[in-house]
Design a protein around this motif. Structure first.
Motif, PDB file in Angstrom:
ATOM      1  N   PHE A  27       0.834  -1.189   0.000  1.00 56.63           N
ATOM      2  CA  PHE A  27       0.000   0.000   0.000  1.00 56.63           C
ATOM      3  C   PHE A  27       0.874   1.246   0.000  1.00 56.63           C
ATOM      4  O   PHE A  27       1.998   1.237   0.498  1.00 56.63           O
ATOM      5  N   ILE A  28       0.317   2.337  -0.554  1.00 59.17           N
ATOM      6  CA  ILE A  28       1.038   3.613  -0.608  1.00 59.17           C
ATOM      7  C   ILE A  28       0.408   4.682   0.273  1.00 59.17           C
ATOM      8  O   ILE A  28       0.966   5.764   0.417  1.00 59.17           O
ATOM      9  N   GLY A  29      -0.760   4.398   0.867  1.00 55.38           N
ATOM     10  CA  GLY A  29      -1.420   5.361   1.746  1.00 55.38           C
ATOM     11  C   GLY A  29      -2.493   4.671   2.540  1.00 55.38           C
ATOM     12  O   GLY A  29      -3.051   3.657   2.106  1.00 55.38           O
ATOM     13  N   VAL A  30      -2.800   5.199   3.726  1.00 52.90           N
ATOM     14  CA  VAL A  30      -3.800   4.591   4.599  1.00 52.90           C
ATOM     15  C   VAL A  30      -4.579   5.684   5.318  1.00 52.90           C
ATOM     16  O   VAL A  30      -4.060   6.789   5.543  1.00 52.90           O
ATOM     17  N   ALA A  31      -5.833   5.395   5.666  1.00 49.42           N
ATOM     18  CA  ALA A  31      -6.674   6.322   6.427  1.00 49.42           C
ATOM     19  C   ALA A  31      -7.620   5.508   7.299  1.00 49.42           C
ATOM     20  O   ALA A  31      -7.979   4.385   6.959  1.00 49.42           O
ATOM     21  N   SER A  32      -8.026   6.086   8.420  1.00 49.02           N
ATOM     22  CA  SER A  32      -8.962   5.417   9.320  1.00 49.02           C
ATOM     23  C   SER A  32     -10.119   6.331   9.665  1.00 49.02           C
ATOM     24  O   SER A  32      -9.926   7.535   9.864  1.00 49.02           O
ATOM     25  N   GLY A  33     -11.310   5.747   9.735  1.00 43.47           N
ATOM     26  CA  GLY A  33     -12.509   6.460  10.152  1.00 43.47           C
ATOM     27  C   GLY A  33     -12.921   5.974  11.530  1.00 43.47           C
ATOM     28  O   GLY A  33     -12.101   5.452  12.288  1.00 43.47           O
ATOM     29  N   ALA A  39      -7.060   1.796   2.461  1.00 45.83           N
ATOM     30  CA  ALA A  39      -5.695   2.036   2.024  1.00 45.83           C
ATOM     31  C   ALA A  39      -5.647   2.003   0.503  1.00 45.83           C
ATOM     32  O   ALA A  39      -6.447   1.318  -0.136  1.00 45.83           O
ATOM     33  N   VAL A  40      -4.717   2.768  -0.056  1.00 41.61           N
ATOM     34  CA  VAL A  40      -4.484   2.765  -1.495  1.00 41.61           C
ATOM     35  C   VAL A  40      -3.389   1.744  -1.784  1.00 41.61           C
ATOM     36  O   VAL A  40      -2.291   1.837  -1.228  1.00 41.61           O
ATOM     37  N   LYS A  41      -3.714   0.770  -2.613  1.00 43.99           N
ATOM     38  CA  LYS A  41      -2.741  -0.240  -3.005  1.00 43.99           C
ATOM     39  C   LYS A  41      -1.760   0.358  -4.001  1.00 43.99           C
ATOM     40  O   LYS A  41      -2.024   1.383  -4.619  1.00 43.99           O
ATOM     41  N   SER A  42      -0.628  -0.281  -4.157  1.00 44.14           N
ATOM     42  CA  SER A  42       0.400   0.230  -5.065  1.00 44.14           C
ATOM     43  C   SER A  42      -0.086   0.277  -6.510  1.00 44.14           C
ATOM     44  O   SER A  42       0.451   1.023  -7.318  1.00 44.14           O
ATOM     45  N   ASP A  43      -1.160  -0.474  -6.854  1.00 43.86           N
ATOM     46  CA  ASP A  43      -1.721  -0.413  -8.211  1.00 43.86           C
ATOM     47  C   ASP A  43      -2.813   0.645  -8.352  1.00 43.86           C
ATOM     48  O   ASP A  43      -3.448   0.756  -9.393  1.00 43.86           O
ATOM     49  N   GLY A  44      -3.070   1.441  -7.284  1.00 42.56           N
ATOM     50  CA  GLY A  44      -4.057   2.507  -7.349  1.00 42.56           C
ATOM     51  C   GLY A  44      -5.451   2.118  -6.902  1.00 42.56           C
ATOM     52  O   GLY A  44      -6.337   2.975  -6.809  1.00 42.56           O
TER      53      GLY A  44
END
Length: 168
Positions: A27-33, A39-44
């Motif tokens: 993954f290239i990014g993560v967020a929590s609610g 999360a954004v995977k490396s393939d978008g």
């Protein structure tokens, strides 16, 4: 594409909805609610887990560069810079997303914000304390809170609006 800064997601804390049990992958990014994470995977692709009571984990089929989670909604920035939101639409937190091209996205509670390349900020969603009423200035970073929003301006000053100490 290849992202040298990609890695696995680690989560901790409450896990009553599975929000702290991430899938395996790069993954290239993560967020929590509140009860979900994405999360954004490396393939978008965006992958979400945890509570899906408001369909906040039912992501559209697109490629993304960033993701942000509110309490019961999710917003993401497509690779083209478009804001897409899904999940709860109470207070237009999903349908109120602005059109145009953006370089940043952030969410918390019942509202979200996006930044244009020019520094102009847009916020939408729950607005009881004017937390979506963006001051008329340019910002380089924005961070919604539960009932307030703060942003960093180009003079390195933090500017906040919305609920203030003592507001009920």
């Amino acid at each position: 594409g290849s992202h040298p800064e990609s890695g696995e997601v680690s989560c901790w804390g409450a896990n009553d909805h599975g929000q702290s049990s991430p899938p395996k992958g790069n993954f290239i990014g993560v967020a929590s609610g509140k009860g979900h994470s994405c999360a954004v995977k490396s393939d978008g692709q965006v992958e979400c887990w945890g509570s899906n009571e408001y369909h906040q984990c039912d992501r559209p089929d697109a490629q993304f560069s960033q993701v942000a989670c509110g309490a019961a909604h999710t917003c993401a920035l497509s690779v083209d810079g478009e804001v897409l939101c899904w999940g709860s639409d109470e207070h237009s937190r999903s349908s109120g997303a602005p059109s145009g091209r953006f370089v940043g996205i952030a969410a918390a509670g019942g509202h979200s914000c996006a930044l244009e390349e020019s520094g102009k900020a847009h916020c939408w969603g729950f607005n009881e304390y004017n937390q979506t009423d963006v001051p008329d200035q340019k910002f380089k970073q924005i961070a919604p809170g539960y009932l307030h929003t703060c942003a960093l301006d180009y003079q390195q000053e933090a500017v906040c609006w919305g609920q203030k100490r003592g507001d009920n």
